[in-house]
Design a protein around this motif. Structure first.
Motif, PDB file in Angstrom:
ATOM      1  N   ASN A 172     -60.685  66.730 -39.243  1.00 46.73           N
ATOM      2  CA  ASN A 172     -61.730  68.095 -38.973  1.00 46.73           C
ATOM      3  C   ASN A 172     -61.996  68.807 -40.424  1.00 46.73           C
ATOM      4  OD1 ASN A 172     -62.688  70.397 -37.858  1.00 46.73           O
ATOM      5  ND2 ASN A 172     -60.857  70.843 -36.651  1.00 46.73           N
ATOM      6  N   PRO A 173     -63.136  68.441 -40.825  1.00 48.59           N
ATOM      7  CA  PRO A 173     -63.296  68.883 -42.372  1.00 48.59           C
ATOM      8  C   PRO A 173     -63.698  70.441 -42.259  1.00 48.59           C
ATOM      9  CG  PRO A 173     -64.366  66.709 -41.909  1.00 48.59           C
ATOM     10  CD  PRO A 173     -63.810  67.219 -40.753  1.00 48.59           C
ATOM     11  N   ARG A 174     -64.206  70.831 -41.221  1.00 46.24           N
ATOM     12  CA  ARG A 174     -64.677  72.236 -40.730  1.00 46.24           C
ATOM     13  C   ARG A 174     -63.509  73.199 -40.498  1.00 46.24           C
ATOM     14  NH1 ARG A 174     -69.942  73.668 -40.052  1.00 46.24           N
ATOM     15  NH2 ARG A 174     -69.132  75.010 -38.234  1.00 46.24           N
ATOM     16  N   LEU A 175     -62.119  72.595 -40.598  1.00 44.21           N
ATOM     17  CA  LEU A 175     -61.022  73.424 -40.172  1.00 44.21           C
ATOM     18  C   LEU A 175     -60.735  74.510 -41.293  1.00 44.21           C
ATOM     19  CD1 LEU A 175     -58.585  73.683 -38.266  1.00 44.21           C
ATOM     20  CD2 LEU A 175     -57.526  72.095 -39.735  1.00 44.21           C
ATOM     21  N   VAL A 176     -60.430  75.766 -40.652  1.00 45.14           N
ATOM     22  CA  VAL A 176     -59.996  76.880 -41.558  1.00 45.14           C
ATOM     23  C   VAL A 176     -58.430  76.634 -41.280  1.00 45.14           C
ATOM     24  CG1 VAL A 176     -59.725  79.429 -42.134  1.00 45.14           C
ATOM     25  CG2 VAL A 176     -61.963  78.138 -41.600  1.00 45.14           C
ATOM     26  N   TYR A 177     -57.696  76.558 -42.307  1.00 45.90           N
ATOM     27  CA  TYR A 177     -56.234  76.358 -42.299  1.00 45.90           C
ATOM     28  C   TYR A 177     -55.457  77.309 -43.035  1.00 45.90           C
ATOM     29  CZ  TYR A 177     -51.831  73.486 -42.429  1.00 45.90           C
ATOM     30  OH  TYR A 177     -50.443  72.998 -42.234  1.00 45.90           O
ATOM     31  N   ALA A 178     -54.882  78.265 -42.501  1.00 51.75           N
ATOM     32  CA  ALA A 178     -54.417  79.671 -42.800  1.00 51.75           C
ATOM     33  C   ALA A 178     -52.807  79.450 -43.146  1.00 51.75           C
ATOM     34  CB  ALA A 178     -54.767  80.577 -42.116  1.00 51.75           C
ATOM     35  N   SER A 179     -52.285  79.527 -44.142  1.00 54.97           N
ATOM     36  CA  SER A 179     -50.705  79.579 -44.566  1.00 54.97           C
ATOM     37  C   SER A 179     -50.494  80.982 -45.090  1.00 54.97           C
ATOM     38  CB  SER A 179     -50.447  78.368 -45.436  1.00 54.97           C
ATOM     39  OG  SER A 179     -50.480  77.255 -44.805  1.00 54.97           O
ATOM     40  N   VAL A 180     -49.518  81.407 -44.124  1.00 53.78           N
ATOM     41  CA  VAL A 180     -48.727  82.817 -44.563  1.00 53.78           C
ATOM     42  C   VAL A 180     -47.460  82.503 -45.104  1.00 53.78           C
ATOM     43  CG1 VAL A 180     -48.146  85.201 -43.847  1.00 53.78           C
ATOM     44  CG2 VAL A 180     -50.195  84.096 -43.165  1.00 53.78           C
ATOM     45  N   SER A 181     -47.199  82.800 -46.275  1.00 53.49           N
ATOM     46  CA  SER A 181     -45.598  82.417 -47.089  1.00 53.49           C
ATOM     47  C   SER A 181     -45.264  83.486 -47.706  1.00 53.49           C
ATOM     48  CB  SER A 181     -45.911  81.006 -47.610  1.00 53.49           C
ATOM     49  OG  SER A 181     -46.744  81.392 -48.815  1.00 53.49           O
ATOM     50  N   ILE A 187     -43.668  88.175 -37.542  1.00 56.18           N
ATOM     51  CA  ILE A 187     -44.656  89.309 -37.454  1.00 56.18           C
ATOM     52  C   ILE A 187     -45.874  89.044 -38.203  1.00 56.18           C
ATOM     53  CG2 ILE A 187     -44.939  91.801 -38.069  1.00 56.18           C
ATOM     54  CD1 ILE A 187     -41.988  92.049 -38.081  1.00 56.18           C
ATOM     55  N   ALA A 188     -45.772  88.568 -39.575  1.00 60.20           N
ATOM     56  CA  ALA A 188     -47.145  88.656 -40.216  1.00 60.20           C
ATOM     57  C   ALA A 188     -48.027  87.536 -39.653  1.00 60.20           C
ATOM     58  CB  ALA A 188     -46.825  88.259 -41.525  1.00 60.20           C
ATOM     59  N   GLY A 189     -47.702  86.358 -39.518  1.00 62.85           N
ATOM     60  CA  GLY A 189     -48.390  85.293 -38.793  1.00 62.85           C
ATOM     61  C   GLY A 189     -49.057  85.838 -37.279  1.00 62.85           C
ATOM     62  N   PRO A 190     -48.177  85.926 -36.429  1.00 59.77           N
ATOM     63  CA  PRO A 190     -48.694  86.319 -35.004  1.00 59.77           C
ATOM     64  C   PRO A 190     -49.473  87.808 -34.910  1.00 59.77           C
ATOM     65  CG  PRO A 190     -46.169  85.637 -35.111  1.00 59.77           C
ATOM     66  CD  PRO A 190     -46.600  85.705 -36.453  1.00 59.77           C
ATOM     67  N   VAL A 199     -43.981  97.334 -43.280  1.00 60.63           N
ATOM     68  CA  VAL A 199     -45.241  97.431 -43.890  1.00 60.63           C
ATOM     69  C   VAL A 199     -45.805  96.439 -44.410  1.00 60.63           C
ATOM     70  CG1 VAL A 199     -45.118  99.783 -43.843  1.00 60.63           C
ATOM     71  CG2 VAL A 199     -44.232  98.720 -45.840  1.00 60.63           C
ATOM     72  N   MET A 200     -45.028  95.653 -45.068  1.00 62.31           N
ATOM     73  CA  MET A 200     -45.599  94.142 -45.822  1.00 62.31           C
ATOM     74  C   MET A 200     -46.187  93.151 -44.945  1.00 62.31           C
ATOM     75  SD  MET A 200     -45.395  95.631 -48.535  1.00 62.31           S
ATOM     76  CE  MET A 200     -44.586  96.681 -49.771  1.00 62.31           C
ATOM     77  N   ASP A 201     -45.298  92.972 -43.833  1.00 61.07           N
ATOM     78  CA  ASP A 201     -45.645  91.879 -42.798  1.00 61.07           C
ATOM     79  C   ASP A 201     -46.874  92.539 -42.106  1.00 61.07           C
ATOM     80  OD1 ASP A 201     -43.653  90.217 -42.815  1.00 61.07           O
ATOM     81  OD2 ASP A 201     -42.283  91.183 -41.426  1.00 61.07           O
ATOM     82  N   ILE A 202     -47.118  93.772 -41.766  1.00 57.71           N
ATOM     83  CA  ILE A 202     -48.093  94.341 -41.180  1.00 57.71           C
ATOM     84  C   ILE A 202     -49.357  94.296 -42.064  1.00 57.71           C
ATOM     85  CG2 ILE A 202     -49.302  96.384 -40.350  1.00 57.71           C
ATOM     86  CD1 ILE A 202     -46.545  97.091 -39.437  1.00 57.71           C
ATOM     87  N   SER A 203     -49.262  94.580 -43.268  1.00 55.53           N
ATOM     88  CA  SER A 203     -50.580  94.553 -44.078  1.00 55.53           C
ATOM     89  C   SER A 203     -50.887  92.971 -44.710  1.00 55.53           C
ATOM     90  CB  SER A 203     -50.168  95.279 -45.400  1.00 55.53           C
ATOM     91  OG  SER A 203     -48.951  94.956 -46.063  1.00 55.53           O
ATOM     92  N   THR A 204     -49.678  92.397 -44.713  1.00 55.45           N
ATOM     93  CA  THR A 204     -50.143  90.805 -44.898  1.00 55.45           C
ATOM     94  C   THR A 204     -50.862  90.235 -43.707  1.00 55.45           C
ATOM     95  OG1 THR A 204     -48.193  90.628 -46.242  1.00 55.45           O
ATOM     96  CG2 THR A 204     -49.061  88.419 -45.395  1.00 55.45           C
ATOM     97  N   ALA A 205     -50.459  90.727 -42.563  1.00 56.14           N
ATOM     98  CA  ALA A 205     -51.109  90.071 -41.389  1.00 56.14           C
ATOM     99  C   ALA A 205     -52.648  90.392 -41.233  1.00 56.14           C
ATOM    100  CB  ALA A 205     -50.582  90.639 -40.107  1.00 56.14           C
ATOM    101  N   MET A 206     -52.998  91.789 -41.716  1.00 52.31           N
ATOM    102  CA  MET A 206     -54.317  92.213 -41.957  1.00 52.31           C
ATOM    103  C   MET A 206     -55.065  91.579 -42.953  1.00 52.31           C
ATOM    104  SD  MET A 206     -53.582  96.477 -41.747  1.00 52.31           S
ATOM    105  CE  MET A 206     -53.062  97.212 -40.233  1.00 52.31           C
ATOM    106  N   MET A 207     -54.390  91.293 -44.062  1.00 46.17           N
ATOM    107  CA  MET A 207     -55.059  90.557 -45.068  1.00 46.17           C
ATOM    108  C   MET A 207     -55.332  89.201 -44.668  1.00 46.17           C
ATOM    109  SD  MET A 207     -56.159  91.439 -48.282  1.00 46.17           S
ATOM    110  CE  MET A 207     -55.220  92.669 -48.588  1.00 46.17           C
TER     111      MET A 207
END
Length: 427
Positions: free
Chosen positions: A140-149, A39-42, A191-199
């Protein structure tokens, strides 16, 4: 459940109204390689997809995202569960064996031309696949690499798995919810997955803005636990001020009164008297009880909270005499924050949802119509993308390899034969 049942239910909702022709998309031209699942990542990457980013969802061959199988599934397709459909629209799917060298090479080639990578594997998995931030940053130095854990990518708890209910209990969120005479209650909605996704979505957009201003990419780290602590709201600072733990108050409020559930003659509704002015309007304009409005014992929130039971009894007796259709227009005219207590189905079919066009049906290439719950984001100049149903596993494998990476038909066939990729045709 039969496919015709779904089509019949969806007939109650309008077809999606397309966005204005020619209107630009907020994130048009942005490419996201999405290794997330559940959920949170997708949901975070779907926010970007709704804004017009090209989101390429990398899925395991055969199984795909395990969230595909959360019930109820479409009766004609076990890989198309309703929950999966909810958080994966507007994406393309490529099916790769990331344990194979060819699969890893394809992933690196996709990332070489990408703006964002998003992943929520267990800590260390992406590094073992050769797809960690440090290795990708070099190409790719301009890469934005997002980790959700669960607990962040560094530190003593980086190896811990975490799911929404665990974050709810560990953050103190559950301890605040429910009734005082029993154990705290989790929120059934994730709610934690959803709000983490928004964050995470916000964090990625911020990193992209930083890249535009400073010319550098960076790693983004968003943890479920961190977000869950935030989701306890101002109770955290209340505790740090007073030293007292928040108590469970059911449907009432510890800070305002009268706030809670009341019953008209035909159903329940909620009133939130957030301040004394609202209380005054409720008593004079709705209840026609100026004597209560003027009573000194009810003049302050503290006084009303101290007399909550007697005040609720007075209001409860009065409200029960008339139906909701009597009370609602009076409270609306008096600007009293109030609302019916609804089921999910009632909410989806409510006048408010219809007015905001929140629920629609969109075409699916195999299954007729599928439901869509709209993004809450509304832009005046760059409307979000028209919804396209969540993809099948590997639905776009051939297209992505051909059009994005320039692979020949022969090479694609050889990779499929070797088991490094899976295509929609093979499926």
């Amino acid at each position: 459940m039969h496919s015709n049942d779904i089509q019949s239910r969806l007939a109650d909702f309008p077809e999606h109204q397309p966005r204005p022709a020619g209107a630009p998309l907020p994130l048009a031209g942005l490419r996201v390689v999405d290794f997330t699942h559940f959920i949170a990542g997708p949901l975070a990457t779907m926010i970007l997809a709704d804004m017009g980013a090209e989101v390429i969802k990398v899925e395991a061959i055969g199984q795909g995202d395990a969230y595909r199988y959360y019930p109820p599934a479409h009766p004609d397709d076990p890989t198309l569960g309703g929950p999966y459909l909810w958080c994966n629209r507007n994406k393309q799917s490529i099916a790769l064996d990331l344990k194979s060298l060819d699969g890893q090479q394809i992933a690196r080639e996709l990332i070489a031309g990408a703006d964002v990578v998003a992943e929520n594997f267990s800590t260390g998995v992406m590094d073992r696949l050769g797809l960690g931030y440090e290795s990708l940053k070099a190409q790719n130095p301009r890469l934005v690499y997002a980790s959700v854990s669960a607990y962040g990518r560094e530190g003593a708890f980086a190896d811990r798995l975490g799911f929404d209910p665990i974050a709810q209990v560990e953050s103190g969120f559950v301890s605040m919810n429910g009734y005082a005479d029993r154990e705290g209650v989790r929120a059934l909605s994730p709610v934690m997955d959803i709000s983490t996704a928004m964050m995470a979505g916000n964090a990625i957009l911020g990193a992209l803005m930083a890249r535009e201003r400073h010319g550098i990419g960076q790693q983004v780290d968003v943890a479920l636990f961190d977000n869950a602590v935030l989701m306890t709201g101002y109770a955290s600072v209340q505790h740090l001020f007073s030293g007292e733990e928040p108590q469970r108050h059911g449907n009432t409020s510890p800070d305002t009164c009268p706030s809670g559930v009341f019953h008209a003659s035909d159903g329940a509704f909620y009133i939130n008297c957030g301040n004394s002015k609202i209380f005054q309007r409720l008593m004079t304009q709705v209840m026609e009880r100026p004597d209560l409005a003027a009573a000194p014992e009810y003049a302050t929130p503290k006084g009303r909270i101290a007399r909550r039971e007697e005040l609720f009894a007075i209001l409860g007796e009065a409200f029960a005499r008339q139906p909701w259709s009597h009370w609602q227009p009076r409270m609306r005219a008096a600007t009293i924050p109030c609302g019916q207590v609804r089921s999910v189905g009632q909410a989806l079919r409510s006048p408010e949802a219809a007015e905001r066009r929140l629920v629609s049906r969109v075409a699916h290439p195999q299954h007729g119509w599928v439901p869509n719950v709209a993004s809450p984001i509304r832009y005046s100049a760059t409307p979000v993308a028209d919804p396209v149903a969540a993809p099948d596993i590997g639905q776009h494998t051939e297209q992505i390899l051909r059009d994005r990476l320039g692979y020949s038909a022969e090479r694609i066939a050889a990779l499929a034969q070797a088991g490094a990729i899976a295509t929609a045709t093979a499926r």
